[in-house]
Design a protein around this motif. Structure first.
Motif, PDB file in Angstrom:
ATOM      1  N   MET A   1     -12.888   0.010   0.513  1.00 46.22           N
ATOM      2  CA  MET A   1     -11.897  -1.055   0.428  1.00 46.22           C
ATOM      3  C   MET A   1     -12.362  -2.275   1.207  1.00 46.22           C
ATOM      4  O   MET A   1     -12.957  -2.158   2.270  1.00 46.22           O
ATOM      5  CB  MET A   1     -10.556  -0.584   0.994  1.00 46.22           C
ATOM      6  N   THR A   2     -12.092  -3.440   0.663  1.00 47.06           N
ATOM      7  CA  THR A   2     -12.422  -4.680   1.322  1.00 47.06           C
ATOM      8  C   THR A   2     -11.250  -5.125   2.187  1.00 47.06           C
ATOM      9  O   THR A   2     -10.155  -4.559   2.145  1.00 47.06           O
ATOM     10  CB  THR A   2     -12.754  -5.766   0.284  1.00 47.06           C
ATOM     11  N   LEU A   3     -11.506  -6.182   2.975  1.00 42.79           N
ATOM     12  CA  LEU A   3     -10.427  -6.728   3.789  1.00 42.79           C
ATOM     13  C   LEU A   3      -9.279  -7.211   2.912  1.00 42.79           C
ATOM     14  O   LEU A   3      -8.101  -7.096   3.285  1.00 42.79           O
ATOM     15  CB  LEU A   3     -10.965  -7.870   4.654  1.00 42.79           C
ATOM     16  N   ARG A   4      -9.619  -7.739   1.748  1.00 41.23           N
ATOM     17  CA  ARG A   4      -8.578  -8.201   0.828  1.00 41.23           C
ATOM     18  C   ARG A   4      -7.716  -7.029   0.363  1.00 41.23           C
ATOM     19  O   ARG A   4      -6.490  -7.156   0.239  1.00 41.23           O
ATOM     20  CB  ARG A   4      -9.223  -8.896  -0.381  1.00 41.23           C
ATOM     21  N   ASP A   5      -8.347  -5.877   0.126  1.00 45.98           N
ATOM     22  CA  ASP A   5      -7.593  -4.693  -0.283  1.00 45.98           C
ATOM     23  C   ASP A   5      -6.648  -4.244   0.830  1.00 45.98           C
ATOM     24  O   ASP A   5      -5.492  -3.888   0.580  1.00 45.98           O
ATOM     25  CB  ASP A   5      -8.541  -3.554  -0.652  1.00 45.98           C
ATOM     26  N   TYR A   6      -7.150  -4.261   2.063  1.00 42.35           N
ATOM     27  CA  TYR A   6      -6.302  -3.881   3.183  1.00 42.35           C
ATOM     28  C   TYR A   6      -5.124  -4.845   3.322  1.00 42.35           C
ATOM     29  O   TYR A   6      -3.993  -4.429   3.587  1.00 42.35           O
ATOM     30  CB  TYR A   6      -7.103  -3.862   4.485  1.00 42.35           C
ATOM     31  N   TRP A   7      -5.415  -6.126   3.155  1.00 42.73           N
ATOM     32  CA  TRP A   7      -4.347  -7.125   3.255  1.00 42.73           C
ATOM     33  C   TRP A   7      -3.313  -6.912   2.148  1.00 42.73           C
ATOM     34  O   TRP A   7      -2.103  -7.065   2.391  1.00 42.73           O
ATOM     35  CB  TRP A   7      -4.929  -8.524   3.197  1.00 42.73           C
ATOM     36  N   GLN A   8      -3.738  -6.573   0.959  1.00 44.40           N
ATOM     37  CA  GLN A   8      -2.812  -6.319  -0.134  1.00 44.40           C
ATOM     38  C   GLN A   8      -1.927  -5.120   0.165  1.00 44.40           C
ATOM     39  O   GLN A   8      -0.739  -5.113  -0.176  1.00 44.40           O
ATOM     40  CB  GLN A   8      -3.575  -6.090  -1.440  1.00 44.40           C
ATOM     41  N   VAL A   9      -2.496  -4.109   0.827  1.00 44.42           N
ATOM     42  CA  VAL A   9      -1.677  -2.962   1.217  1.00 44.42           C
ATOM     43  C   VAL A   9      -0.600  -3.395   2.206  1.00 44.42           C
ATOM     44  O   VAL A   9       0.572  -3.003   2.081  1.00 44.42           O
ATOM     45  CB  VAL A   9      -2.557  -1.858   1.836  1.00 44.42           C
ATOM     46  N   VAL A  10      -0.981  -4.237   3.173  1.00 44.66           N
ATOM     47  CA  VAL A  10      -0.007  -4.719   4.158  1.00 44.66           C
ATOM     48  C   VAL A  10       1.089  -5.531   3.471  1.00 44.66           C
ATOM     49  O   VAL A  10       2.285  -5.361   3.766  1.00 44.66           O
ATOM     50  CB  VAL A  10      -0.716  -5.558   5.245  1.00 44.66           C
ATOM     51  N   GLY A 251       0.205   2.168  10.232  1.00 46.07           N
ATOM     52  CA  GLY A 251      -0.226   3.530   9.940  1.00 46.07           C
ATOM     53  C   GLY A 251       0.592   4.160   8.832  1.00 46.07           C
ATOM     54  O   GLY A 251       0.048   4.790   7.914  1.00 46.07           O
ATOM     55  N   ALA A 252       1.913   3.972   8.901  1.00 45.65           N
ATOM     56  CA  ALA A 252       2.771   4.515   7.850  1.00 45.65           C
ATOM     57  C   ALA A 252       2.502   3.843   6.516  1.00 45.65           C
ATOM     58  O   ALA A 252       2.503   4.493   5.457  1.00 45.65           O
ATOM     59  CB  ALA A 252       4.242   4.335   8.245  1.00 45.65           C
ATOM     60  N   ALA A 253       2.263   2.523   6.558  1.00 46.58           N
ATOM     61  CA  ALA A 253       1.998   1.793   5.316  1.00 46.58           C
ATOM     62  C   ALA A 253       0.731   2.299   4.638  1.00 46.58           C
ATOM     63  O   ALA A 253       0.719   2.558   3.425  1.00 46.58           O
ATOM     64  CB  ALA A 253       1.886   0.296   5.615  1.00 46.58           C
ATOM     65  N   PHE A 254      -0.345   2.460   5.422  1.00 44.23           N
ATOM     66  CA  PHE A 254      -1.598   2.924   4.821  1.00 44.23           C
ATOM     67  C   PHE A 254      -1.502   4.387   4.387  1.00 44.23           C
ATOM     68  O   PHE A 254      -2.092   4.767   3.376  1.00 44.23           O
ATOM     69  CB  PHE A 254      -2.751   2.738   5.812  1.00 44.23           C
ATOM     70  N   LEU A 255      -0.741   5.190   5.136  1.00 43.98           N
ATOM     71  CA  LEU A 255      -0.570   6.589   4.740  1.00 43.98           C
ATOM     72  C   LEU A 255       0.198   6.688   3.427  1.00 43.98           C
ATOM     73  O   LEU A 255      -0.216   7.401   2.506  1.00 43.98           O
ATOM     74  CB  LEU A 255       0.158   7.352   5.847  1.00 43.98           C
ATOM     75  N   ILE A 256       1.309   5.961   3.343  1.00 42.60           N
ATOM     76  CA  ILE A 256       2.115   6.015   2.119  1.00 42.60           C
ATOM     77  C   ILE A 256       1.342   5.417   0.952  1.00 42.60           C
ATOM     78  O   ILE A 256       1.399   5.928  -0.176  1.00 42.60           O
ATOM     79  CB  ILE A 256       3.449   5.280   2.339  1.00 42.60           C
TER      80      ILE A 256
END
Length: 535
Positions: A1-10, A251-256
Motif C-alpha cells: 500500500m502507498t501513502l495515498r492508500d493509507y490516507w484513503q483508509v483514514v 488502529g481500529a480503522a486499519f483493522l476494520i
C-alpha cells in the motif's frame, strides 16, 4: 500500500478514528474531573556526606563515595524512623503521606517532596520531614558518641585500677631495699598513665563532639505553599488522551478496513474484476424526486457519469454490435435498476431510439421509477400479445424513451426468459430500436440473469460501493463467465463524491451546459471512453 492508500483508509474510516479520539478524550476528562487535586511541596536539605560536626576529626573520607553516601541518607529520610518522628512531632495518629527524596546534581543538597490534598499541609509536612530527619540523625550520632564515650570511660577506669594496683605494689617494697623492683614498677605505672592520658583526651573529644552534633544536616530552603496542584494535569492528560485516542482510532480503522471485504474504490473493483474495465463510477446522488436523475435534473454534474458509461459502451460498439445491453448486479439493492433507467435516458437524450425493458421478473421496479403500470408488459409479450400496445412512451427532451414494464410476474421466470419466444421478443425489440436496455434480476440469488445473458449483446454488472463484497463480485463474474456471458464492464455505484476519482463537473461547478452530439464531440467522447475503459 502507498501513502495515498493509507490516507484513503483514514478518510474512509474517519468517523471511526474520530470516535476513538472523542471516546478517549471524554474518558480522560471524566477521570480528570473525578480526580482530587494533589499539591506538592518541596523543602531542601544540606546533607554533609563527609564528617563535619567534629572539631578534632580529620576530613579523611573519600569524596568518591559522596554520591553513595547521599543515596544512603535519602533512604534514611524515606524510612520508618523519620516518619515516626514526624508523627511524634506533629502529634498525628495514623498514616502520613510519604516523603520522597532526590539529590540535586553535583551537590549535597537533597530535595524533600511531599504530596497532599491540601497545599498548606503539603508544605507543613515537607518541613516536618526535614526537621525529623535532622532530629533522628542527631540522636543517632549522639547515641553513637555516648556509646563510644562509655567504652572509653570503661577503659580509663580499667587503666586506673591497674595504676592503683602498681601503686600498692610500690608502697609494699621495703624502705632502702628493692630499688630495681621499684624502678620497674614505676616504669610500668608511667606507661599506664600515658595510656590513660590518651583515653582521657579521647573522652574529652567525644564529649565536645556530642555537644556539637547537628545530625550532619541543616535546612537550605523551607517549603513554600504550592500555588497550584500537580495532579490532575488537564492539558497533559488531554494531549496524552488525544494521542492514545488517535492511535486507537487509526488502529481500529486499519483493522476494520483489513477485515472489510466490500468494494470501497474503483481500484478495489479493478483488482477484483481481473482485467474487466470499470466503465463508470457513479456518485451517491439522490434525485430531487422519484424519477431518475437524468430525467428530473439532466444538467446535474452527476449525470455525466452515466454519459461516461454510455461513451464506454459506444466505444465497445465500434468493435461489435451492441443493440441489447443487459444491466444486472450480484445482489439486490445495488442500484442496477437506477443505472439501467438513467443509461436508457442518456441514450435517448443522444437521439437514439431506445427501449427500456424490465426483465426482473422477481422484483420489478421500472414501473415505480417512471410511475407507470407494471402490467401488461414483457410477460404479456412473451405470451404472444403485440408489443407496441405494451410500450409506455416517456418524453426525453425532443426524443422519446419506450418503456416495457415487467407485466404479470410468472411462476417460472427462468424458463420464460430462456424460452424461444423470449428470443423472438428480443429480436422484435432490436428491429424497432437502436438500443435495448434490459434491467434483469441479480446474478447470485437466481438464475434469471444467467439465462438471459445468452440472448443479449452485452452485460454490464453494477456494484455498490461499501456494500458489494469482493467475494460476491468474484462469484458473480465467475457465474457469468461460466455460461459465456458477454460481460463487457463494471459500474461502481453510489460512491461518495469525495472518493470519486473523476470528481463532479470537471471543475466547472454543478452544471456545465447541455450536451452536444456533433460528430466531432462524439469522436472525442469515444476516445475519452477508450482512455477510461482501458484503465
Amino acid at each position: 500500500m502507498t501513502l495515498r492508500d493509507y490516507w484513503q483508509v483514514v478518510v474512509r474510516r474517519r468517523w471511526l478514528v474520530l470516535a476513538g479520539v472523542v471516546a478517549t478524550l471524554a474518558a480522560a476528562l471524566i477521570m480528570v474531573a473525578a480526580q482530587t487535586p494533589v499539591y506538592e511541596a518541596e523543602a531542601q536539605l544540606l546533607v554533609r556526606s563527609l564528617p563535619g560536626d567534629s572539631v578534632f576529626q580529620a576530613q579523611s573520607a573519600s569524596a568518591a563515595n559522596a554520591a553513595r553516601l547521599i543515596e544512603t541518607e535519602i533512604r534514611v529520610l524515606e524510612g520508618a524512623p523519620v516518619e515516626d518522628r514526624v508523627r511524634e512531632n506533629l502529634g498525628v495518629v495514623g498514616d502520613l503521606p510519604d516523603a520522597s527524596g532526590s539529590a540535586i546534581k553535583d551537590t549535597d543538597v537533597v530535595r524533600i517532596r511531599v504530596r497532599s490534598g491540601n497545599a498548606e499541609t503539603a508544605a507543613r509536612l515537607a518541613d516536618a520531614y526535614m526537621q525529623a530527619y535532622i532530629d533522628v540523625k542527631r540522636e543517632q550520632n549522639v547515641n553513637s558518641l555516648l556509646d563510644a564515650s562509655a567504652e572509653v570511660q570503661k577503659k580509663v577506669s580499667e587503666l586506673q585500677e591497674q595504676i592503683d594496683a602498681i601503686d600498692d605494689q610500690i608502697d609494699a617494697v621495703p624502705t632502702g631495699g628493692g630499688s630495681d623492683a621499684v624502678a620497674t614498677l614505676t616504669a610500668q605505672r608511667q606507661r599506664l598513665v600515658d595510656q590513660q592520658s590518651v583515653f582521657k583526651q579521647r573522652l574529652d573529644q567525644i564529649q565536645v563532639d556530642a555537644s556539637l552534633q547537628s545530625g550532619n544536616a541543616q535546612p537550605v530552603r523551607p517549603a513554600e505553599v504550592p500555588t497550584g496542584p500537580v495532579e490532575p494535569t488537564p492539558l497533559r492528560t488531554g494531549l496524552l488522551a488525544l494521542v492514545v485516542g488517535l492511535l486507537l482510532g487509526l488502529g481500529a480503522a486499519f483493522l476494520i478496513d483489513y477485515l472489510d471485504d466490500t468494494l470501497n474504490s474503483p481500484e478495489d473493483l479493478e483488482r477484483t474484476a481481473g482485467g474487466l474495465a470499470v466503465l463508470s463510477v457513479i456518485p451517491d446522488t439522490s434525485p430531487p424526486d422519484s424519477r431518475p436523475l437524468a430525467l428530473s435534473e439532466p444538467d446535474n454534474s452527476a449525470v455525466e457519469t452515466y454519459r461516461r458509461l454510455r461513451t464506454g459502451l459506444q466505444f465497445i460498439a465500434l468493435e461489435r454490435p451492441l443493440t441489447t445491453i443487459q444491466v444486472t448486479s450480484a445482489l439486490p439493492g445495488e442500484g442496477k435498476t437506477n443505472t439501467a433507467a438513467n443509461l436508457a435516458l442518456i441514450f435517448a437524450q443522444a437521439g437514439k431510439r431506445v427501449i427500456l425493458v424490465d426483465a426482473d421478473l422477481r422484483r420489478p421496479r421500472i414501473h415505480h421509477v417512471f410511475g407507470i403500470q407494471a402490467s401488461p408488459g414483457l410477460t404479456n409479450g412473451v405470451l404472444g400479445e403485440p408489443l407496441a400496445p405494451l410500450m409506455h412512451p416517456i418524453a426525453v427532451g425532443e426524443s422519446t424513451l419506450q418503456v416495457l414494464a415487467s407485466g404479470t410476474i410468472p411462476g417460472n421466470p427462468s424458463e420464460m426468459l430462456g424460452s424461444s419466444r423470449m428470443r423472438a421478443v428480443l429480436a422484435e425489440l432490436q428491429a424497432s430500436a437502436d438500443v435495448v436496455i434490459i434491467d434483469s434480476a441479480p446474478v447470485l440469488p437466481v438464475t434469471d440473469s444467467v439465462v438471459l445473458a445468452g440472448l443479449v449483446d452485452a452485460v454490464v454488472l453494477v456494484t455498490e460501493a461499501h456494500h458489494t463484497s469482493r467475494r460476491e463480485l468474484a462469484s458473480a463474474i465467475e457465474t457469468l463467465n461460466r455460461v459465456g456471458a458477454p460481460l463487457v464492464g463494471l459500474v461502481l455505484n453510489r460512491l461518495e463524491a469525495k472518493r470519486s476519482p473523476y470528481g463532479y463537473g470537471y471543475g466547472y461547478g454543478k452544471t456545465y451546459g447541455a450536451e452536444t452530439t456533433t460528430p466531432e464531440t462524439t469522436k472525442k467522447s469515444v476516445l475519452f471512453g477508450l482512455l477510461r475503459g482501458s484503465r
